[in-house]
Design a protein around this motif. Structure first.
Motif, PDB file in Angstrom:
ATOM      1  N   ALA A   1       0.831  -1.212   0.000  1.00 55.49           N
ATOM      2  CA  ALA A   1       0.000   0.000   0.000  1.00 55.49           C
ATOM      3  C   ALA A   1       0.860   1.254   0.000  1.00 55.49           C
ATOM      4  CB  ALA A   1      -0.931  -0.010   1.220  1.00 55.49           C
ATOM      5  N   ILE A   2       1.928   1.260   0.786  1.00 54.09           N
ATOM      6  CA  ILE A   2       2.825   2.419   0.823  1.00 54.09           C
ATOM      7  C   ILE A   2       3.510   2.602  -0.530  1.00 54.09           C
ATOM      8  CG2 ILE A   2       4.925   3.363   1.869  1.00 54.09           C
ATOM      9  CD1 ILE A   2       2.486   3.498   3.679  1.00 54.09           C
ATOM     10  N   LEU A   3       3.962   1.506  -1.126  1.00 50.75           N
ATOM     11  CA  LEU A   3       4.639   1.597  -2.425  1.00 50.75           C
ATOM     12  C   LEU A   3       3.679   2.073  -3.518  1.00 50.75           C
ATOM     13  CD1 LEU A   3       6.819  -1.648  -2.310  1.00 50.75           C
ATOM     14  CD2 LEU A   3       7.549   0.727  -1.939  1.00 50.75           C
ATOM     15  N   ILE A   4       2.428   1.592  -3.475  1.00 49.78           N
ATOM     16  CA  ILE A   4       1.433   2.034  -4.453  1.00 49.78           C
ATOM     17  C   ILE A   4       1.130   3.518  -4.277  1.00 49.78           C
ATOM     18  CG2 ILE A   4      -1.030   1.850  -5.038  1.00 49.78           C
ATOM     19  CD1 ILE A   4      -0.757  -1.176  -4.621  1.00 49.78           C
ATOM     20  N   ALA A   5       1.018   3.961  -3.029  1.00 46.72           N
ATOM     21  CA  ALA A   5       0.752   5.377  -2.773  1.00 46.72           C
ATOM     22  C   ALA A   5       1.912   6.255  -3.227  1.00 46.72           C
ATOM     23  CB  ALA A   5       0.485   5.587  -1.286  1.00 46.72           C
ATOM     24  N   PHE A   6       3.119   5.723  -3.164  1.00 46.21           N
ATOM     25  CA  PHE A   6       4.316   6.465  -3.573  1.00 46.21           C
ATOM     26  C   PHE A   6       4.420   6.589  -5.091  1.00 46.21           C
ATOM     27  CE2 PHE A   6       8.828   5.537  -4.881  1.00 46.21           C
ATOM     28  CZ  PHE A   6       9.308   6.839  -4.779  1.00 46.21           C
ATOM     29  N   LEU A   7       3.870   5.621  -5.820  1.00 46.86           N
ATOM     30  CA  LEU A   7       4.086   5.515  -7.267  1.00 46.86           C
ATOM     31  C   LEU A   7       3.690   6.766  -8.062  1.00 46.86           C
ATOM     32  CD1 LEU A   7       5.191   3.494  -9.301  1.00 46.86           C
ATOM     33  CD2 LEU A   7       2.883   2.597  -9.583  1.00 46.86           C
ATOM     34  N   PRO A   8       2.496   7.365  -7.859  1.00 46.63           N
ATOM     35  CA  PRO A   8       2.144   8.543  -8.662  1.00 46.63           C
ATOM     36  C   PRO A   8       3.146   9.691  -8.531  1.00 46.63           C
ATOM     37  CG  PRO A   8       0.200   7.676  -7.552  1.00 46.63           C
ATOM     38  CD  PRO A   8       1.368   6.952  -6.985  1.00 46.63           C
ATOM     39  N   ALA A   9       3.589   9.980  -7.311  1.00 48.19           N
ATOM     40  CA  ALA A   9       4.554  11.062  -7.110  1.00 48.19           C
ATOM     41  C   ALA A   9       5.897  10.722  -7.753  1.00 48.19           C
ATOM     42  CB  ALA A   9       4.737  11.338  -5.620  1.00 48.19           C
ATOM     43  N   ALA A  10       6.277   9.449  -7.695  1.00 50.73           N
ATOM     44  CA  ALA A  10       7.539   9.028  -8.306  1.00 50.73           C
ATOM     45  C   ALA A  10       7.514   9.263  -9.812  1.00 50.73           C
ATOM     46  CB  ALA A  10       7.805   7.555  -7.994  1.00 50.73           C
ATOM     47  N   ILE A  11       6.394   8.928 -10.431  1.00 48.57           N
ATOM     48  CA  ILE A  11       6.293   9.084 -11.894  1.00 48.57           C
ATOM     49  C   ILE A  11       6.235  10.563 -12.276  1.00 48.57           C
ATOM     50  CG2 ILE A  11       4.823   8.662 -13.901  1.00 48.57           C
ATOM     51  CD1 ILE A  11       3.956   6.028 -12.510  1.00 48.57           C
ATOM     52  N   ILE A  12       5.326  11.302 -11.661  1.00 49.93           N
ATOM     53  CA  ILE A  12       5.156  12.709 -12.029  1.00 49.93           C
ATOM     54  C   ILE A  12       6.388  13.529 -11.643  1.00 49.93           C
ATOM     55  CG2 ILE A  12       3.788  14.791 -11.605  1.00 49.93           C
ATOM     56  CD1 ILE A  12       1.354  12.967 -11.315  1.00 49.93           C
ATOM     57  N   GLY A  13       6.929  13.271 -10.443  1.00 54.97           N
ATOM     58  CA  GLY A  13       8.129  13.988 -10.026  1.00 54.97           C
ATOM     59  C   GLY A  13       9.319  13.677 -10.908  1.00 54.97           C
ATOM     60  N   GLY A  14       9.466  12.415 -11.276  1.00 60.37           N
ATOM     61  CA  GLY A  14      10.573  12.034 -12.139  1.00 60.37           C
ATOM     62  C   GLY A  14      10.510  12.681 -13.510  1.00 60.37           C
ATOM     63  N   LEU A  15       9.306  12.833 -14.028  1.00 61.84           N
ATOM     64  CA  LEU A  15       9.138  13.391 -15.372  1.00 61.84           C
ATOM     65  C   LEU A  15       9.146  14.927 -15.406  1.00 61.84           C
ATOM     66  CD1 LEU A  15       6.361  11.010 -16.782  1.00 61.84           C
ATOM     67  CD2 LEU A  15       8.791  11.015 -17.374  1.00 61.84           C
ATOM     68  N   PHE A  16       8.596  15.547 -14.361  1.00 58.66           N
ATOM     69  CA  PHE A  16       8.319  16.976 -14.465  1.00 58.66           C
ATOM     70  C   PHE A  16       8.953  17.844 -13.374  1.00 58.66           C
ATOM     71  CE2 PHE A  16       4.537  14.775 -16.258  1.00 58.66           C
ATOM     72  CZ  PHE A  16       4.689  15.187 -17.581  1.00 58.66           C
ATOM     73  N   SER A  17       9.865  17.305 -12.578  1.00 57.20           N
ATOM     74  CA  SER A  17      10.391  18.080 -11.447  1.00 57.20           C
ATOM     75  C   SER A  17      11.070  19.376 -11.886  1.00 57.20           C
ATOM     76  CB  SER A  17      11.362  17.231 -10.625  1.00 57.20           C
ATOM     77  OG  SER A  17      12.476  16.844 -11.399  1.00 57.20           O
TER      78      SER A  17
END
Length: 267
Positions: free
Chosen positions: A85-101
C-alpha cells in the motif's frame, strides 16, 4: 561559507524540520523564508537535500515498527499488504516527479504561488477539520490498496509548493473515511519513500553544481532539520488526536497573508 550563510542555513533547516510533517508545507515555508532573508541555492537544492535529516528523524522514531513490519512480511500477508500500500501510494509522485520536477521548479517555485496555496490550503483544512465525515478506518493498516493509490494521487498536489505533502495526504485519507490519527500516521509512512526519492533525484541532478560551501551548508542543514523534525514527529500524533488541524490551518492562512503583505511592501 560565512557566518551569515550558516545562520540562514540554520534558520531554513529549523523551518524544514518543524514543518515537514505538519500540514503547512515545509517547501513553501522554506522558499518564502529564503526569499525574504536572501538565501539562494543552486536549483533550490539545499531545500530538498536537507530533507534527508527529516527522513532519518521519522525512521528513528518508527524504527521498531519498521523493523517489526519487515520481519513479519515473509509470513504475514497483512504486513506485505501494508508495505505494498505504501509503495502504491508512492508511485504517482515518483512518476510525475521524475518526469516533471524541473518544470515544476521553474514555473511553480514562486512566492506569489506559495502564498496563494498556503491560504487556500488553510481554508480547505479548516473545512475538512470541522466536517463530520463517516469514519471507516482508525488503524493505518486497514487502508485498502485502491485507497492507498488515491491518497498517492492526492500527494501529487503537493508538487505545487505551499500545498503541503502531509496536508494533501491527510485530507485525501480523511475524505475517504480515515480518522485524523490514522491519516497522519499514513502520511508519516508515505513520507519515507517519497522524500527519499526526491532527495536521490535532486542529488543526482545537481551534485555537479554543488561547491564545497554548498555541501557544508547542506550538512549543517541536515543536522538541524533532523533535530527539529525529531521533536515534531514525537509530539504530532497525540496533538492531532486531541485537537485536530485547526491550529495548522490558521497558521497557513496567517503566514500566507503575511507573505502577501511582505511581497507587496518589499517585493
Amino acid at each position: 561559507m560565512d557566518v551569515a550563510s550558516i545562520g540562514k542555513a540554520v534558520v531554513l533547516a529549523l523551518v524544514e524540520g518543524a514543518t515537514e510533517f505538519i500540514p503547512v508545507s515545509s517547501t513553501g515555508h522554506q522558499l518564502l523564508v529564503g526569499h525574504f532573508i536572501g538565501f539562494e541555492s543552486p536549483n533550490n537544492t539545499f531545500e530538498v537535500l536537507i530533507q534527508l535529516g527529516a527522513i532519518l528523524a521519522i525512521v528513528g522514531v518508527y524504527f521498531r515498527q519498521l523493523l517489526d513490519l519487515l520481519l513479519r512480511a515473509p509470513r504475514d500477508p497483512n504486513a506485505r499488504r501494508f508495505i505494498l500500500a505504501i509503495l502504491i501510494a508512492f508511485l504517482p509522485a515518483a512518476i510525475i516527479g521524475g518526469l516533471f520536477s524541473k518544470y515544476i521548479k521553474f514555473y511553480l517555485f514562486n512566492p506569489w504561488i506559495i502564498c496563494s496555496t498556503l491560504v487556500a490550503g488553510g481554508l480547505v483544512l479548516l473545512v475538512i477539520d470541522e466536517t463530520e465525515i463517516e469514519q471507516k478506518y482508525d488503524d493505518v493498516h486497514q487502508f485498502s490498496l485502491p485507497m492507498a493509490l488515491k491518497i498517492g494521487l492526492f500527494q501529487c498536489l503537493a508538487m505545487i509548493p505551499g500545498v503541503s505533502r502531509s496536508g494533501a495526504t491527510i485530507v485525501g485519507a480523511m475524505l475517504m473515511g480515515s480518522g485524523k490519527r490514522a491519516a497522519t500516521e499514513f502520511s508519516f509512512y508515505l513520507a519515507m519513500p517519497t522524500m527519499a526519492g526526491a532527495f536521490a533525484k535532486d542529488l543526482l541532478d545537481n551534485y555537479k553544481n554543488l561547491s564545497k560551501d554548498d555541501v557544508g551548508l547542506i550538512v549543517i542543514g541536515f543536522v538541524v532539520a533532523f533535530l527539529s523534525a525529531l521533536f515534531v514527529v514525537r509530539k504530532l500524533l497525540n496533538y492531532v488526536s486531541r485537537h485536530g488541524f485547526a491550529l495548522f490551518a490558521w497558521w497557513r492562512i496567517i503566514v500566507g497573508a503575511a507573505g502577501f503583505a511582505g511581497l507587496i511592501v518589499f517585493g
